[in-house]
Motif scaffolding. Structure first.
Motif, PDB file in Angstrom:
ATOM      1  N   LEU A 204       0.853  -1.177   0.000  1.00 38.61           N
ATOM      2  CA  LEU A 204       0.000   0.000   0.000  1.00 38.61           C
ATOM      3  C   LEU A 204       0.891   1.230   0.000  1.00 38.61           C
ATOM      4  CD1 LEU A 204      -2.939  -0.750   2.484  1.00 38.61           C
ATOM      5  CD2 LEU A 204      -2.569  -1.549   0.153  1.00 38.61           C
ATOM      6  N   THR A 205       0.431   2.292  -0.624  1.00 38.49           N
ATOM      7  CA  THR A 205       1.207   3.525  -0.721  1.00 38.49           C
ATOM      8  C   THR A 205       0.998   4.395   0.514  1.00 38.49           C
ATOM      9  OG1 THR A 205      -0.595   4.645  -1.872  1.00 38.49           O
ATOM     10  CG2 THR A 205       1.036   3.470  -3.240  1.00 38.49           C
ATOM     11  N   VAL A 206       1.807   5.432   0.620  1.00 37.73           N
ATOM     12  CA  VAL A 206       1.672   6.357   1.751  1.00 37.73           C
ATOM     13  C   VAL A 206       0.292   7.011   1.776  1.00 37.73           C
ATOM     14  CG1 VAL A 206       2.573   8.446   2.841  1.00 37.73           C
ATOM     15  CG2 VAL A 206       4.163   6.720   1.945  1.00 37.73           C
ATOM     16  N   PRO A 207      -0.214   7.542   0.645  1.00 38.45           N
ATOM     17  CA  PRO A 207      -1.569   8.111   0.700  1.00 38.45           C
ATOM     18  C   PRO A 207      -2.637   7.105   1.106  1.00 38.45           C
ATOM     19  CG  PRO A 207      -0.430   8.889  -1.259  1.00 38.45           C
ATOM     20  CD  PRO A 207       0.428   7.813  -0.658  1.00 38.45           C
ATOM     21  N   ALA A 208      -2.498   5.857   0.699  1.00 34.27           N
ATOM     22  CA  ALA A 208      -3.469   4.838   1.104  1.00 34.27           C
ATOM     23  C   ALA A 208      -3.449   4.656   2.615  1.00 34.27           C
ATOM     24  CB  ALA A 208      -3.173   3.514   0.408  1.00 34.27           C
ATOM     25  N   LEU A 209      -2.253   4.579   3.190  1.00 33.88           N
ATOM     26  CA  LEU A 209      -2.130   4.347   4.631  1.00 33.88           C
ATOM     27  C   LEU A 209      -2.635   5.534   5.444  1.00 33.88           C
ATOM     28  CD1 LEU A 209       1.417   2.725   4.583  1.00 33.88           C
ATOM     29  CD2 LEU A 209      -0.762   1.541   4.949  1.00 33.88           C
ATOM     30  N   LEU A 210      -2.471   6.741   4.910  1.00 34.79           N
ATOM     31  CA  LEU A 210      -2.879   7.935   5.653  1.00 34.79           C
ATOM     32  C   LEU A 210      -4.299   8.365   5.325  1.00 34.79           C
ATOM     33  CD1 LEU A 210       0.379  10.102   5.652  1.00 34.79           C
ATOM     34  CD2 LEU A 210      -0.328   8.240   7.160  1.00 34.79           C
ATOM     35  N   SER A 211      -5.012   7.561   4.548  1.00 38.22           N
ATOM     36  CA  SER A 211      -6.397   7.898   4.209  1.00 38.22           C
ATOM     37  C   SER A 211      -7.363   7.588   5.344  1.00 38.22           C
ATOM     38  CB  SER A 211      -6.835   7.125   2.955  1.00 38.22           C
ATOM     39  OG  SER A 211      -6.929   5.725   3.225  1.00 38.22           O
ATOM     40  N   ALA A 212      -6.953   6.762   6.289  1.00 37.41           N
ATOM     41  CA  ALA A 212      -7.828   6.388   7.405  1.00 37.41           C
ATOM     42  C   ALA A 212      -7.973   7.548   8.376  1.00 37.41           C
ATOM     43  CB  ALA A 212      -7.264   5.168   8.129  1.00 37.41           C
ATOM     44  N   ASP A 213      -9.121   7.591   9.058  1.00 32.88           N
ATOM     45  CA  ASP A 213      -9.324   8.623  10.064  1.00 32.88           C
ATOM     46  C   ASP A 213      -8.408   8.415  11.259  1.00 32.88           C
ATOM     47  OD1 ASP A 213     -11.308   9.888   8.610  1.00 32.88           O
ATOM     48  OD2 ASP A 213     -12.931   8.745   9.538  1.00 32.88           O
ATOM     49  N   VAL A 214      -8.092   7.150  11.562  1.00 30.19           N
ATOM     50  CA  VAL A 214      -7.245   6.820  12.706  1.00 30.19           C
ATOM     51  C   VAL A 214      -6.070   5.976  12.227  1.00 30.19           C
ATOM     52  CG1 VAL A 214      -7.105   5.571  14.893  1.00 30.19           C
ATOM     53  CG2 VAL A 214      -9.123   6.957  14.370  1.00 30.19           C
ATOM     54  N   VAL A 215      -4.867   6.420  12.538  1.00 31.18           N
ATOM     55  CA  VAL A 215      -3.645   5.696  12.198  1.00 31.18           C
ATOM     56  C   VAL A 215      -2.883   5.446  13.495  1.00 31.18           C
ATOM     57  CG1 VAL A 215      -1.525   5.658  10.829  1.00 31.18           C
ATOM     58  CG2 VAL A 215      -3.551   6.835   9.943  1.00 31.18           C
ATOM     59  N   SER A 216      -2.784   4.181  13.872  1.00 31.80           N
ATOM     60  CA  SER A 216      -2.116   3.779  15.106  1.00 31.80           C
ATOM     61  C   SER A 216      -0.783   3.143  14.736  1.00 31.80           C
ATOM     62  CB  SER A 216      -2.984   2.776  15.869  1.00 31.80           C
ATOM     63  OG  SER A 216      -2.284   2.221  16.963  1.00 31.80           O
ATOM     64  N   VAL A 217       0.305   3.690  15.272  1.00 29.79           N
ATOM     65  CA  VAL A 217       1.647   3.260  14.870  1.00 29.79           C
ATOM     66  C   VAL A 217       2.410   2.782  16.102  1.00 29.79           C
ATOM     67  CG1 VAL A 217       3.732   3.894  13.613  1.00 29.79           C
ATOM     68  CG2 VAL A 217       1.568   5.037  13.072  1.00 29.79           C
ATOM     69  N   VAL A 218       2.754   1.495  16.099  1.00 29.75           N
ATOM     70  CA  VAL A 218       3.465   0.873  17.211  1.00 29.75           C
ATOM     71  C   VAL A 218       4.922   0.665  16.816  1.00 29.75           C
ATOM     72  CG1 VAL A 218       3.697  -1.272  18.523  1.00 29.75           C
ATOM     73  CG2 VAL A 218       1.443  -0.243  18.202  1.00 29.75           C
ATOM     74  N   VAL A 219       5.832   1.226  17.599  1.00 29.90           N
ATOM     75  CA  VAL A 219       7.262   1.135  17.290  1.00 29.90           C
ATOM     76  C   VAL A 219       8.004   0.811  18.576  1.00 29.90           C
ATOM     77  CG1 VAL A 219       9.272   2.305  16.327  1.00 29.90           C
ATOM     78  CG2 VAL A 219       6.990   2.847  15.457  1.00 29.90           C
ATOM     79  N   VAL A 220       8.719  -0.307  18.576  1.00 20.02           N
ATOM     80  CA  VAL A 220       9.390  -0.755  19.789  1.00 20.02           C
ATOM     81  C   VAL A 220      10.806  -1.238  19.478  1.00 20.02           C
ATOM     82  CG1 VAL A 220       7.266  -1.389  20.989  1.00 20.02           C
ATOM     83  CG2 VAL A 220       8.392  -3.075  19.537  1.00 20.02           C
ATOM     84  N   GLY A 221      11.675  -1.144  20.488  1.00 16.33           N
ATOM     85  CA  GLY A 221      13.015  -1.710  20.387  1.00 16.33           C
ATOM     86  C   GLY A 221      14.078  -0.708  20.004  1.00 16.33           C
ATOM     87  N   PRO A 222      15.312  -0.952  20.443  1.00 18.00           N
ATOM     88  CA  PRO A 222      16.403   0.000  20.204  1.00 18.00           C
ATOM     89  C   PRO A 222      16.785   0.160  18.741  1.00 18.00           C
ATOM     90  CG  PRO A 222      17.228  -2.046  21.166  1.00 18.00           C
ATOM     91  CD  PRO A 222      15.732  -2.108  21.255  1.00 18.00           C
ATOM     92  N   ARG A 223      16.548  -0.861  17.894  1.00 21.24           N
ATOM     93  CA  ARG A 223      16.928  -0.729  16.483  1.00 21.24           C
ATOM     94  C   ARG A 223      16.051   0.274  15.748  1.00 21.24           C
ATOM     95  NH1 ARG A 223      17.159  -6.474  16.266  1.00 21.24           N
ATOM     96  NH2 ARG A 223      15.416  -6.439  14.792  1.00 21.24           N
ATOM     97  N   LYS A 224      14.930   0.681  16.350  1.00 22.13           N
ATOM     98  CA  LYS A 224      14.049   1.657  15.706  1.00 22.13           C
ATOM     99  C   LYS A 224      14.320   3.088  16.175  1.00 22.13           C
ATOM    100  CE  LYS A 224      11.669  -1.564  13.538  1.00 22.13           C
ATOM    101  NZ  LYS A 224      10.246  -1.793  13.780  1.00 22.13           N
ATOM    102  N   ALA A 225      15.253   3.270  17.106  1.00 26.74           N
ATOM    103  CA  ALA A 225      15.446   4.596  17.709  1.00 26.74           C
ATOM    104  C   ALA A 225      15.866   5.645  16.684  1.00 26.74           C
ATOM    105  CB  ALA A 225      16.480   4.512  18.835  1.00 26.74           C
ATOM    106  N   ASP A 226      16.752   5.296  15.766  1.00 33.88           N
ATOM    107  CA  ASP A 226      17.189   6.271  14.765  1.00 33.88           C
ATOM    108  C   ASP A 226      16.042   6.650  13.828  1.00 33.88           C
ATOM    109  OD1 ASP A 226      19.734   6.277  15.820  1.00 33.88           O
ATOM    110  OD2 ASP A 226      20.562   4.901  14.327  1.00 33.88           O
ATOM    111  N   ALA A 227      15.215   5.673  13.472  1.00 32.80           N
ATOM    112  CA  ALA A 227      14.073   5.970  12.608  1.00 32.80           C
ATOM    113  C   ALA A 227      13.068   6.864  13.322  1.00 32.80           C
ATOM    114  CB  ALA A 227      13.406   4.671  12.162  1.00 32.80           C
ATOM    115  N   VAL A 228      12.873   6.639  14.613  1.00 34.90           N
ATOM    116  CA  VAL A 228      11.978   7.500  15.381  1.00 34.90           C
ATOM    117  C   VAL A 228      12.513   8.917  15.430  1.00 34.90           C
ATOM    118  CG1 VAL A 228      11.074   7.943  17.707  1.00 34.90           C
ATOM    119  CG2 VAL A 228      10.996   5.628  16.744  1.00 34.90           C
ATOM    120  N   LEU A 229      13.819   9.064  15.642  1.00 32.36           N
ATOM    121  CA  LEU A 229      14.431  10.390  15.651  1.00 32.36           C
ATOM    122  C   LEU A 229      14.206  11.101  14.326  1.00 32.36           C
ATOM    123  CD1 LEU A 229      16.265  12.510  16.998  1.00 32.36           C
ATOM    124  CD2 LEU A 229      18.223  11.264  16.059  1.00 32.36           C
TER     125      LEU A 229
END
Length: 264
Positions: A204-229
């Motif tokens: 699915l593309t970015v516009p498809a994913l952001l078309s929902a009224d509610v977008v819940s994003v779960v991000v866990v673990g130290p390997r994701k820290a740079d992406a979160v930043l």
């Protein structure tokens, strides 16, 4: 009985994106599941059913476990979509996202038949037709809730930086996976070697994913820290696809302490 959601360690907003930080991934999963379950129940009450897109990755394990335990969801009135699937993989392949979701969610709540709208990754002969057919399903069933994650390279679904397009004119496409994305699949234990990871996927593309009224994003673990930043502090652009979340009212990012270590 599932424990109630814990209070977050931190709560703040970055542009339109709400951010909640919890101590560990179990707390993240329970908090995200509680919010998603409320939204699904509200949509089912208002419209008769809810259309939900699910992510498939080990980072979603605790969230899906908590969602299954939510009493307010009527699973008979939920239609499930998913974000992506490897090009050329059958649904019974150990690394198939359809298999993951069957094992971690669909099979446990009795979701089957026409309540599952899944991407047929094994269809390789006419991929454009497969994309058009799945896009037609999305257009006919507007998405109410997206349950997402963020990749180590900042991707949403398989919208890696080289192929992400915030103004994509389509809802699903074939993408080439960059090396960082493919390495993450090895880190996650989905494949033994980089050479085993498929090079292309339906996503699915970015516009498809952001078309929902509610977008819940779960991000866990130290390997994701740079992406979160990069998501929260970097420029908004395709170099970090998840940064598009900052332009989406209704999006909430749930982090554990490890993933949030650069932004707390």
């Amino acid at each position: 009985m599932t424990p109630p959601p814990a209070e977050p360690l931190a709560r703040f907003a970055v542009d339109d994106l709400q951010v909640l930080v919890f101590e560990d991934r179990a707390q993240v999963g329970r908090a995200a599941a509680a919010a998603v379950a409320r939204t699904i129940a509200e949509r089912q009450k208002a419209a008769g059913r809810a259309n939900v897109v699910f992510a498939a990755a080990p980072s979603q394990n605790e969230f899906l476990t908590a969602l299954i335990a939510a009493q307010e969801i009527d699973w008979d009135r939920l239609v499930a979509f998913h974000m992506d699937e490897y090009f050329g993989l059958s649904s019974d392949h150990p690394a198939s996202f359809r298999r993951y979701l069957h094992e971690h969610l669909f099979g446990l709540v009795g979701l089957d038949g026409d309540r599952l709208r899944l991407i047929p990754g094994e269809r390789t002969e006419r991929p454009l037709r497969t994309c058009v057919e799945y896009e037609d399903l999305l257009l006919a069933n507007p998405i109410d809730v997206v349950c997402a994650g963020i990749g180590e390279n900042g991707h949403l679904a398989f919208n890696d930086p080289p192929v992400a397009d915030f103004a994509d004119p389509v809802l699903i496409k074939i993408v080439k996976l960059d090396e960082a994305c493919r390495l993450q699949q090895v880190h996650d234990g989905c494949f033994d070697r980089l050479a085993d990871v498929p090079t292309h996927a339906y996503s699915l593309t970015v516009p498809a994913l952001l078309s929902a009224d509610v977008v819940s994003v779960v991000v866990v673990g130290p390997r994701k820290a740079d992406a979160v930043l990069a998501t929260l502090k970097g420029p908004i652009g395709e170099s970090c696809p998840a940064s598009a979340l900052r332009r989406r009212p209704g999006a909430t990012l749930y982090l554990d302490r490890d993933a949030a270590r650069h932004v707390l």
